[in-house]
Design a protein around this motif. Structure first.
Motif, PDB file in Angstrom:
ATOM      1  N   GLU A  95      75.451  33.584 -76.932  1.00  0.00           N
ATOM      2  CA  GLU A  95      76.021  32.662 -78.094  1.00  0.00           C
ATOM      3  C   GLU A  95      75.003  32.576 -79.469  1.00  0.00           C
ATOM      4  OE1 GLU A  95      78.727  30.999 -78.086  1.00  0.00           O
ATOM      5  OE2 GLU A  95      79.321  31.258 -76.084  1.00  0.00           O
ATOM      6  N   LYS A  96      73.715  32.753 -79.200  1.00  0.00           N
ATOM      7  CA  LYS A  96      73.074  33.047 -80.150  1.00  0.00           C
ATOM      8  C   LYS A  96      73.249  34.250 -80.800  1.00  0.00           C
ATOM      9  CE  LYS A  96      68.482  34.270 -80.987  1.00  0.00           C
ATOM     10  NZ  LYS A  96      67.117  34.595 -80.293  1.00  0.00           N
ATOM     11  N   LEU A  97      73.494  35.622 -80.219  1.00  0.00           N
ATOM     12  CA  LEU A  97      73.910  36.528 -80.872  1.00  0.00           C
ATOM     13  C   LEU A  97      75.000  36.642 -81.606  1.00  0.00           C
ATOM     14  CD1 LEU A  97      72.656  39.035 -77.768  1.00  0.00           C
ATOM     15  CD2 LEU A  97      71.683  38.782 -80.071  1.00  0.00           C
ATOM     16  N   LEU A  98      76.008  36.081 -80.651  1.00  0.00           N
ATOM     17  CA  LEU A  98      77.319  35.902 -81.617  1.00  0.00           C
ATOM     18  C   LEU A  98      77.198  35.082 -82.773  1.00  0.00           C
ATOM     19  CD1 LEU A  98      79.680  35.113 -78.402  1.00  0.00           C
ATOM     20  CD2 LEU A  98      79.885  37.081 -79.938  1.00  0.00           C
ATOM     21  N   THR A  99      76.329  34.255 -83.032  1.00  0.00           N
ATOM     22  CA  THR A  99      76.092  33.316 -84.096  1.00  0.00           C
ATOM     23  C   THR A  99      75.720  34.020 -85.085  1.00  0.00           C
ATOM     24  OG1 THR A  99      75.928  31.485 -82.824  1.00  0.00           O
ATOM     25  CG2 THR A  99      75.052  31.257 -85.129  1.00  0.00           C
ATOM     26  N   GLU A 108      68.693  42.812 -75.620  1.00  0.00           N
ATOM     27  CA  GLU A 108      69.970  42.238 -76.291  1.00  0.00           C
ATOM     28  C   GLU A 108      71.091  42.944 -76.103  1.00  0.00           C
ATOM     29  OE1 GLU A 108      67.685  39.360 -79.633  1.00  0.00           O
ATOM     30  OE2 GLU A 108      68.815  41.184 -80.108  1.00  0.00           O
ATOM     31  N   TYR A 109      71.107  44.333 -76.291  1.00  0.00           N
ATOM     32  CA  TYR A 109      72.155  45.309 -76.141  1.00  0.00           C
ATOM     33  C   TYR A 109      72.687  45.246 -74.664  1.00  0.00           C
ATOM     34  CZ  TYR A 109      75.011  49.352 -76.528  1.00  0.00           C
ATOM     35  OH  TYR A 109      76.140  50.251 -76.450  1.00  0.00           O
ATOM     36  N   ARG A 110      71.662  45.297 -73.864  1.00  0.00           N
ATOM     37  CA  ARG A 110      71.906  45.784 -72.594  1.00  0.00           C
ATOM     38  C   ARG A 110      72.784  44.205 -71.954  1.00  0.00           C
ATOM     39  NH1 ARG A 110      67.641  48.917 -71.685  1.00  0.00           N
ATOM     40  NH2 ARG A 110      66.071  47.340 -71.491  1.00  0.00           N
ATOM     41  N   LEU A 111      72.127  43.119 -72.324  1.00  0.00           N
ATOM     42  CA  LEU A 111      72.680  41.906 -71.902  1.00  0.00           C
ATOM     43  C   LEU A 111      74.164  41.786 -72.296  1.00  0.00           C
ATOM     44  CD1 LEU A 111      71.866  39.082 -70.650  1.00  0.00           C
ATOM     45  CD2 LEU A 111      71.490  38.347 -73.109  1.00  0.00           C
ATOM     46  N   VAL A 112      74.548  42.079 -73.556  1.00  0.00           N
ATOM     47  CA  VAL A 112      76.015  42.175 -74.016  1.00  0.00           C
ATOM     48  C   VAL A 112      76.715  42.911 -72.966  1.00  0.00           C
ATOM     49  CG1 VAL A 112      77.441  42.282 -75.827  1.00  0.00           C
ATOM     50  CG2 VAL A 112      75.184  41.077 -76.103  1.00  0.00           C
ATOM     51  N   GLN A 113      76.185  44.146 -73.066  1.00  0.00           N
ATOM     52  CA  GLN A 113      76.870  45.236 -72.531  1.00  0.00           C
ATOM     53  C   GLN A 113      77.309  44.942 -70.960  1.00  0.00           C
ATOM     54  OE1 GLN A 113      74.842  49.245 -71.823  1.00  0.00           O
ATOM     55  NE2 GLN A 113      76.827  50.118 -72.567  1.00  0.00           N
ATOM     56  N   GLU A 114      76.163  44.444 -70.150  1.00  0.00           N
ATOM     57  CA  GLU A 114      76.467  43.971 -68.852  1.00  0.00           C
ATOM     58  C   GLU A 114      77.579  42.888 -68.807  1.00  0.00           C
ATOM     59  OE1 GLU A 114      72.513  43.062 -67.376  1.00  0.00           O
ATOM     60  OE2 GLU A 114      71.879  45.148 -67.412  1.00  0.00           O
ATOM     61  N   ASP A 123      85.621  33.848 -66.958  1.00  0.00           N
ATOM     62  CA  ASP A 123      84.266  33.600 -67.617  1.00  0.00           C
ATOM     63  C   ASP A 123      84.643  32.951 -68.972  1.00  0.00           C
ATOM     64  OD1 ASP A 123      81.969  34.741 -69.246  1.00  0.00           O
ATOM     65  OD2 ASP A 123      81.804  35.631 -67.552  1.00  0.00           O
ATOM     66  N   PRO A 124      83.614  32.136 -69.255  1.00  0.00           N
ATOM     67  CA  PRO A 124      83.552  31.183 -70.357  1.00  0.00           C
ATOM     68  C   PRO A 124      83.689  32.136 -71.554  1.00  0.00           C
ATOM     69  CG  PRO A 124      81.997  30.339 -68.956  1.00  0.00           C
ATOM     70  CD  PRO A 124      82.579  31.676 -68.154  1.00  0.00           C
ATOM     71  N   LEU A 125      83.161  33.422 -71.519  1.00  0.00           N
ATOM     72  CA  LEU A 125      82.994  34.005 -72.727  1.00  0.00           C
ATOM     73  C   LEU A 125      84.077  35.161 -72.900  1.00  0.00           C
ATOM     74  CD1 LEU A 125      79.226  35.286 -72.391  1.00  0.00           C
ATOM     75  CD2 LEU A 125      80.410  33.751 -74.260  1.00  0.00           C
ATOM     76  N   PHE A 126      85.163  35.068 -71.883  1.00  0.00           N
ATOM     77  CA  PHE A 126      86.237  36.181 -71.976  1.00  0.00           C
ATOM     78  C   PHE A 126      87.012  35.909 -73.270  1.00  0.00           C
ATOM     79  CE2 PHE A 126      90.793  37.216 -71.128  1.00  0.00           C
ATOM     80  CZ  PHE A 126      90.419  38.488 -70.590  1.00  0.00           C
ATOM     81  N   GLU A 127      87.224  34.704 -73.965  1.00  0.00           N
ATOM     82  CA  GLU A 127      87.775  34.536 -74.988  1.00  0.00           C
ATOM     83  C   GLU A 127      87.116  35.330 -76.291  1.00  0.00           C
ATOM     84  OE1 GLU A 127      87.966  30.355 -75.542  1.00  0.00           O
ATOM     85  OE2 GLU A 127      89.266  30.181 -74.011  1.00  0.00           O
ATOM     86  N   LYS A 128      85.932  35.658 -75.985  1.00  0.00           N
ATOM     87  CA  LYS A 128      85.049  36.386 -77.051  1.00  0.00           C
ATOM     88  C   LYS A 128      84.700  37.742 -76.814  1.00  0.00           C
ATOM     89  CE  LYS A 128      82.983  31.883 -77.962  1.00  0.00           C
ATOM     90  NZ  LYS A 128      81.856  30.808 -78.238  1.00  0.00           N
ATOM     91  N   LYS A 130      86.622  40.547 -77.753  1.00  0.00           N
ATOM     92  CA  LYS A 130      86.464  41.194 -78.971  1.00  0.00           C
ATOM     93  C   LYS A 130      85.204  41.232 -79.847  1.00  0.00           C
ATOM     94  CE  LYS A 130      91.324  42.371 -79.024  1.00  0.00           C
ATOM     95  NZ  LYS A 130      91.304  43.492 -78.007  1.00  0.00           N
ATOM     96  N   GLU A 131      84.789  39.950 -79.862  1.00  0.00           N
ATOM     97  CA  GLU A 131      83.550  39.600 -80.729  1.00  0.00           C
ATOM     98  C   GLU A 131      82.418  40.376 -80.192  1.00  0.00           C
ATOM     99  OE1 GLU A 131      82.932  35.336 -82.069  1.00  0.00           O
ATOM    100  OE2 GLU A 131      84.828  35.083 -80.989  1.00  0.00           O
ATOM    101  N   LEU A 132      82.221  40.211 -78.599  1.00  0.00           N
ATOM    102  CA  LEU A 132      81.014  40.905 -78.349  1.00  0.00           C
ATOM    103  C   LEU A 132      81.356  42.564 -78.403  1.00  0.00           C
ATOM    104  CD1 LEU A 132      81.226  38.828 -74.734  1.00  0.00           C
ATOM    105  CD2 LEU A 132      79.376  38.844 -76.655  1.00  0.00           C
ATOM    106  N   GLU A 133      82.291  42.987 -78.084  1.00  0.00           N
ATOM    107  CA  GLU A 133      82.641  44.543 -78.520  1.00  0.00           C
ATOM    108  C   GLU A 133      82.006  44.803 -79.889  1.00  0.00           C
ATOM    109  OE1 GLU A 133      86.642  44.992 -77.320  1.00  0.00           O
ATOM    110  OE2 GLU A 133      86.134  45.121 -75.116  1.00  0.00           O
TER     111      GLU A 133
END
Length: 139
Positions: A95-99, A108-114, A123-128, A130-133
């Motif tokens: 969430e901090k990285l998205l902000t 951080e890269y590995r965390l988002v990729q995983e 998953d609560p982050l499923f809606e995000k 495209k933002e994660l990509e």
């Protein structure tokens, strides 16, 4: 979160999951060895290694029967106010990285990729997604 608190939180959560799994299969030597790995990583104060162990345990526990998963998630909800989708440190970091919109380290890269590799509709982050990509492309 400071490193010692992060390690303590991840230790408690990881040990709770592995203890639950051991209670289901007390003779499973792999589970017993994994518990020793958790203890060794904690002794080394390796927060990165412990985060990896915690994510692995989440995935491993998802292989339990539906009844066992529900019981483990009930326990995690009571003790940590979360479920097997992931630990709150991982979600807080994402969430901090998205902000901020910027990935600054390989961790951080590995965390988002995983997260993207493991993401599902529940998953609560499923809606995000495209933002994660898009976030991965900032590194």
């Amino acid at each position: 979160m400071e490193k010692e608190k992060e390690i303590e939180y991840l230790r408690k959560r990881s040990e709770r999951i592995i203890d639950f799994m051991i209670s289901l299969d007390p003779a499973n030597s792999i589970l017993l060895k994994y518990k020793m790995i958790i203890q060794n990583v904690v002794k080394k104060k390796d927060s990165r290694g412990l985060r990896m162990v915690a994510r692995d345990l989440n995935e491993w526990a998802k292989g339990l029967s539906q009844k066992e998963i529900l019981e483990l998630e009930r326990i995690l909800k009571l003790e940590f106010e979360e479920n097997l989708s992931g630990d709150k440190l991982t979600y807080n970091t994402i969430e901090k990285l998205l902000t901020t919109g910027i990935i600054q380290t390989e961790d951080e890269y590995r965390l988002v990729q995983e997260c993207l590799n493991d993401i599902s509709k529940g998953d609560p982050l499923f809606e995000k997604k495209k933002e994660l990509e898009a976030l991965l492309r900032t590194f």
